[in-house]
Design an enzyme around this catalytic site. Structure first.
Site, PDB file in Angstrom:
ATOM      1  N   GLY A 108       0.765  -1.184  -0.380  1.00 49.97           N
ATOM      2  CA  GLY A 108      -0.210  -0.445  -0.147  1.00 49.97           C
ATOM      3  C   GLY A 108       0.715   1.496  -0.340  1.00 49.97           C
ATOM      4  O   GLY A 108       0.316   2.003   0.336  1.00 49.97           O
ATOM      5  N   GLY A 110       1.693   2.568  -3.301  1.00 52.76           N
ATOM      6  CA  GLY A 110       1.043   3.312  -3.863  1.00 52.76           C
ATOM      7  C   GLY A 110       1.577   3.245  -5.011  1.00 52.76           C
ATOM      8  O   GLY A 110       2.154   3.972  -6.114  1.00 52.76           O
ATOM      9  N   SER A 112       0.684   2.254  -8.299  1.00 52.40           N
ATOM     10  CA  SER A 112      -0.492   1.965  -9.018  1.00 52.40           C
ATOM     11  C   SER A 112      -0.240   3.441  -9.465  1.00 52.40           C
ATOM     12  O   SER A 112       0.099   3.714 -10.312  1.00 52.40           O
ATOM     13  CB  SER A 112      -1.910   1.900  -8.583  1.00 52.40           C
ATOM     14  OG  SER A 112      -2.033   0.724  -8.016  1.00 52.40           O
ATOM     15  N   ALA A 113       0.243   4.410  -8.393  1.00 50.60           N
ATOM     16  CA  ALA A 113      -0.141   6.504  -8.609  1.00 50.60           C
ATOM     17  C   ALA A 113       1.433   6.383  -9.239  1.00 50.60           C
ATOM     18  O   ALA A 113       1.925   7.112 -10.334  1.00 50.60           O
ATOM     19  CB  ALA A 113      -0.167   6.283  -7.250  1.00 50.60           C
ATOM     20  N   ASP A 155      -2.272  10.467  -3.462  1.00 52.41           N
ATOM     21  CA  ASP A 155      -0.912   9.613  -4.036  1.00 52.41           C
ATOM     22  C   ASP A 155      -0.676  10.056  -5.131  1.00 52.41           C
ATOM     23  O   ASP A 155       1.449  10.447  -5.331  1.00 52.41           O
ATOM     24  CB  ASP A 155      -1.409   8.137  -3.950  1.00 52.41           C
ATOM     25  CG  ASP A 155      -2.717   7.468  -5.343  1.00 52.41           C
ATOM     26  OD1 ASP A 155      -3.187   8.754  -5.504  1.00 52.41           O
ATOM     27  OD2 ASP A 155      -3.208   6.600  -4.951  1.00 52.41           O
TER      28      ASP A 155
HETATM   29  O1  PMV Z   1      -5.416   1.828   0.205  1.00 48.32           O
HETATM   30  P1  PMV Z   1      -4.165   3.622  -0.355  1.00 48.32           P
HETATM   31  O2  PMV Z   1      -2.502   3.228   0.505  1.00 48.32           O
HETATM   32  O3  PMV Z   1      -4.457   3.773  -1.686  1.00 48.32           O
HETATM   33  O4  PMV Z   1      -4.886   4.705  -0.003  1.00 48.32           O
HETATM   34  C1  PMV Z   1      -6.296   5.094  -0.094  1.00 48.32           C
HETATM   35  C2  PMV Z   1      -6.634   5.999   0.024  1.00 48.32           C
HETATM   36  C3  PMV Z   1      -8.488   6.632   0.134  1.00 48.32           C
HETATM   37  O5  PMV Z   1      -8.677   7.657   0.917  1.00 48.32           O
HETATM   38  C4  PMV Z   1      -9.009   5.704   0.632  1.00 48.32           C
HETATM   39  C5  PMV Z   1      -8.599   6.642  -1.287  1.00 48.32           C
HETATM   40  C6  PMV Z   1      -8.109   8.348  -2.380  1.00 48.32           C
HETATM   41  O6  PMV Z   1      -7.920   7.813  -3.115  1.00 48.32           O
HETATM   42  O7  PMV Z   1      -8.155   9.105  -1.684  1.00 48.32           O
END
Ligand code: PMV
Length: 324
Positions: A108, A110, A112-113, A155
């Site tokens: 988690g 990030g 993908s971003a 992200d």
């Molecule tokens: O799961 P992560 O670390 O990509 O975080 C997602 C955060 C959210 O607020 C749920 C989604 C977003 O795009 O802001």
């Protein structure tokens, strides 16, 4: 042929997740583990992708078919980012893209971003287009929305700007914050969370009980605004308290897990200022805010509770070219 290599930081969200999908602000920090993206022109009129860490190599498609048909999940963000870039800037040239990462796509941080930003920035350098940070943001954020349908773009902003950001949905505010002295311990829960599934879960709750969820989001917004001030004041005790309140609201939203809760409790018992899950929930990581002299004992406590400690530095620089 000329090859451009760039690197992109991973990220952790400090506060404001989920609410930031619905017009509220969040605070996000870029971390020192990075993704490398290399791109070069090739003679064949194809797009070729090697995602080394995903064991996904020599994926290839004619340029005319980019974005068309079933795209394997390992290629989605890179392929759609390239499609958005080549369509916008009318580029027609074969390219080979190679990605490598310091961090696993499982935790988690990030990825993908980071891939979307990496492909757009490296392609811009390769084709000599001096894109501004906001132009890269808009194209990479479009890519995220094209692939997963929803998301705030926090992200994407962390990957581009680095440091710590006060961020509002879709990049309507992207404000760098000075956060020297921010000390975090990161614990991975061992469970891979799916961000879109978690966002859909919250959306389902909104459909059933809109006013209740709206109220939670309004309260999270207040916590984030207060945290911004406390961070600038370096009042870490206060930031920790606000993180704990934020965690309570995330539990109310139903996105925390028993494992995350146990790790968070252990961190607080061991002397952290505050602790909470970071990201969509359902797994991934928790973060604990600590004084430097508490770092070790909080790390041990999280590990004892079954978490895997991930060592990172915060406030990493945003996307940058590694070779020219
Ligand atoms: O799961 P992560 O670390 O990509 O975080 C997602 C955060 C959210 O607020 C749920 C989604 C977003 O795009 O802001």
């Amino acid at each position: 042929m000329r090859k451009i290599t760039i690197s992109v930081p991973g990220k952790l969200i400090l506060m404001g997740e989920h609410a930031v999908v619905y017009g509220k602000p969040c605070i996000v920090v870029a971390v020192s583990q990075r993704m490398q993206v290399a791109v070069e022109k090739i003679d064949e009129t194809v797009f070729r992708l090697n995602a080394i860490d995903l064991d996904f190599e020599n994926y290839q498609k004619p340029l005319t078919e980019i974005g068309i048909g079933e795209i394997p999940k390992e290629a989605k963000f890179a392929e759609i980012a390239l499609l958005n870039f080549t369509s916008k800037y009318k580029i027609q040239s074969g390219v080979e893209i190679t990605t490598r990462s310091d961090f696993s796509a499982q935790i988690g941080f990030g990825s993908s971003a980071a891939v979307a930003v990496g492909v757009i920035k490296s392609a811009a350098e390769l084709f000599g287009l001096p894109l501004s940070q906001k132009e890269i943001f808009n194209l990479a954020y479009k890519t995220v929305l094209d692939v997963q349908g929803k998301g705030s773009g926090f992200d994407v902003a962390a990957a581009i700007y680095g440091g710590t950001l006060y961020f509002q949905t879709g990049g309507s505010i992207i404000e760098p914050l000075q956060t020297n002295g921010l000390n975090l311990v990161i614990g991975y829960s061992g469970v891979k969370a799916d961000t879109v599934t978690m966002m859909n879960q919250v959306l389902g709750k909104m459909k059933n009980f809109k006013s209740g969820i709206d109220e939670i989001f309004n309260n999270i917004e207040k916590l984030v605004s207060e945290a911004k001030i406390a961070i600038l004041d370096k009042d870490w005790q206060r930031v920790g308290t606000l993180m704990n309140y934020n965690q309570n609201y995330l539990e109310d939203l139903g996105v925390s897990t028993d494992k995350l809760n146990i790790m968070i409790e252990a961190a607080i018992k061991a002397g952290a200022y505050g602790a909470k899950l970071s990201g969509a929930g359902g797994g991934d990581c928790m973060i604990a805010l600590v004084a430097p002299n508490k770092k070790l004992q909080v790390s041990y406590a999280i590990a004892e509770a079954g978490g895997q400690i991930i060592n990172i530095n915060v406030n990493a620089p945003g996307v940058k070219v590694e070779n020219l």
